[in-house]
Design an enzyme around this catalytic site. Structure first.
Site, PDB file in Angstrom:
ATOM      1  N   ARG A   1     -14.832   5.397   0.418  1.00 23.40           N
ATOM      2  CA  ARG A   1     -16.205   5.308  -0.066  1.00 23.40           C
ATOM      3  C   ARG A   1     -16.212   5.179  -1.584  1.00 23.40           C
ATOM      4  NH1 ARG A   1     -15.696   9.232   3.537  1.00 23.40           N
ATOM      5  NH2 ARG A   1     -15.919  10.980   2.083  1.00 23.40           N
TER       6      ARG A   1
ATOM      7  N   GLY B   1       3.341  20.153   7.997  1.00 20.03           N
ATOM      8  CA  GLY B   1       4.576  20.894   8.210  1.00 20.03           C
ATOM      9  C   GLY B   1       5.505  20.187   9.178  1.00 20.03           C
TER      10      GLY B   1
ATOM     11  N   LEU C   1       0.162  19.617  10.788  1.00 20.15           N
ATOM     12  CA  LEU C   1       0.714  18.266  10.871  1.00 20.15           C
ATOM     13  C   LEU C   1       1.628  17.982   9.687  1.00 20.15           C
ATOM     14  CD1 LEU C   1       0.706  15.609  12.463  1.00 20.15           C
ATOM     15  CD2 LEU C   1      -1.217  14.869  11.054  1.00 20.15           C
TER      16      LEU C   1
ATOM     17  N   GLU D   1       3.160 -16.937  -4.841  1.00 17.40           N
ATOM     18  CA  GLU D   1       3.611 -18.101  -5.599  1.00 17.40           C
ATOM     19  C   GLU D   1       2.738 -19.324  -5.313  1.00 17.40           C
ATOM     20  OE1 GLU D   1       7.461 -15.861  -4.417  1.00 17.40           O
ATOM     21  OE2 GLU D   1       5.390 -16.082  -3.711  1.00 17.40           O
TER      22      GLU D   1
ATOM     23  N   THR E   1      -7.897  19.268  11.820  1.00 18.80           N
ATOM     24  CA  THR E   1      -8.686  18.864  10.657  1.00 18.80           C
ATOM     25  C   THR E   1      -9.935  18.105  11.076  1.00 18.80           C
ATOM     26  OG1 THR E   1      -6.767  18.763   9.198  1.00 18.80           O
ATOM     27  CG2 THR E   1      -8.660  17.443   8.573  1.00 18.80           C
TER      28      THR E   1
ATOM     29  N   ALA F   1     -10.965  31.944   3.555  1.00 19.05           N
ATOM     30  CA  ALA F   1     -10.701  32.686   4.791  1.00 19.05           C
ATOM     31  C   ALA F   1     -11.614  32.249   5.928  1.00 19.05           C
ATOM     32  CB  ALA F   1     -10.844  34.186   4.531  1.00 19.05           C
TER      33      ALA F   1
END
Length: 335
Positions: A202, A269, A267, A47, A191, A159
């Site tokens: 990016r 899960g 993670l 505002e 990961t 796999a």
């Protein structure tokens, strides 16, 4: 109000722990004379920014604000008082402020003779730029969006653990926009170790964005000093825990409101099993792998009656991929 909503969206990710609010001032002749959005913590509210641009033309005009103007003295003066002192004749806001210390601005304005109406585009605002902040005020913890990309058969990698690229370029670009609006990006040590995930924002040219969210690595394993996630491109926080509640508590202490959970399956899960996922953004690519890790690891479900149920908010195309957004069904989710 649509213009105010766009201004709100434009500063999402820069204002926490304050809400990303947008404001537009229209003068007595119906012309837009002021626009503003919440500045980073300690800076002016939306505002004030809009009134600065409007100047004397705000007198007798109408203010459109995505959140009910605050009625309390914090780091900055009450916005309700500022609007009153500027001489606006009417205020239209989208969402009522649920934060008890700040609420009541509408009544302050009405008491001063200002014409006040709330609820304008409320659903769009509450489900858009204010979603995470409203959630954090109501629950006391950050809002968590789980993002994943998978094949038609639910695989997030082959796999041999290769995963670049399952989703298409349009989806990957969109993910960077989602990251840019988050306060923190969270990934597990698995990961980070397997993919050497960078977790940065990016542009299309690959250059780093000016603003980067906090990178958070969760898990007991140590990350080697050579990992990209530990470089100086963005701040990084390591949390040696597997408990989603501990993760969110630590982030809340740092003023984090909006969390993007990016991986991996274990993670995700854990967060799903704890009822700590508030929104899912899934990118389903038109590919089949037949083997490899699935998108979600164990989530506390042993029989079909224990399945975590979700309500689909939207299904759209993202290049060749299908983007699905969902929120917990009624009765699902944690505190």
């Amino acid at each position: 109000m649509a213009a105010a909503l766009a201004l709100s969206e434009g500063v999402r990710g820069t204002t926490s722990p304050n809400p990303p609010v947008g404001a537009v001032i229209v003068d007595v002749g119906g012309e837009v004379v002021g626009r503003g959005a919440t500045q980073p913590p300690g800076g002016p509210h939306a505002e004030v920014m809009a009134l600065r641009e409007a100047g004397e033309r705000a007198r007798g005009g109408t203010a459109y604000v995505t959140l009910e103007p605050c009625g309390h003295q914090g780091r900055t003066p009450p916005c309700a008082q500022t609007l009153r002192d500027a001489g606006v004749a009417a205020v239209r806001y989208a969402v009522t402020d649920p934060n008890p210390p700040a609420a009541g601005g509408a009544e302050v304005l009405r008491a001063a003779g200002v014409d006040v109406v709330g609820g304008l585009l409320a659903d769009e605002v509450a489900g858009g730029p204010l979603r995470a902040w409203l959630h954090s005020v109501r629950t006391g913890r950050p809002h968590v969006t789980w993002k994943y990309a998978a094949t038609l058969d639910g695989r997030v990698a082959a796999a041999d653990r290769t995963s670049r690229w399952i989703s298409g370029p349009e989806s990957r670009a969109e993910v960077h926009r989602i990251r840019a609006a988050a306060d923190a990006v969270v990934a597990g040590t698995g990961t980070v170790l397997v993919d050497d995930a960078w977790l940065t924002v990016r542009g299309a040219d690959g250059d780093l964005a000016d603003r980067q969210p906090l990178r958070v690595v969760v898990g007991a394993r140590e990350i080697p000093g050579t990992a990209r996630v530990l470089d100086d491109a963005a701040p990084t926080l390591q949390l040696h825990t597997h408990d989603p509640r501990e993760v969110l508590a630590a982030l809340a202490e740092r003023g984090v409101v909006d969390v993007l959970l990016e991986g991996g399956p274990t993670l995700a899960g854990a967060f799903a099993g704890a009822g700590m996922i508030d929104r899912i953004v899934g990118y389903v690519a038109p590919a089949l792998l037949g083997a490899g890790p699935t998108a979600l690891g164990p989530a506390g479900v042993s029989t079909i009656t224990e399945a975590h149920r979700w309500r689909v908010e939207g299904v759209t195309m993202s290049g060749d991929d299908v983007r699905i957004t969902a929120v917990p069904a009624a009765g699902e989710g944690g505190p």
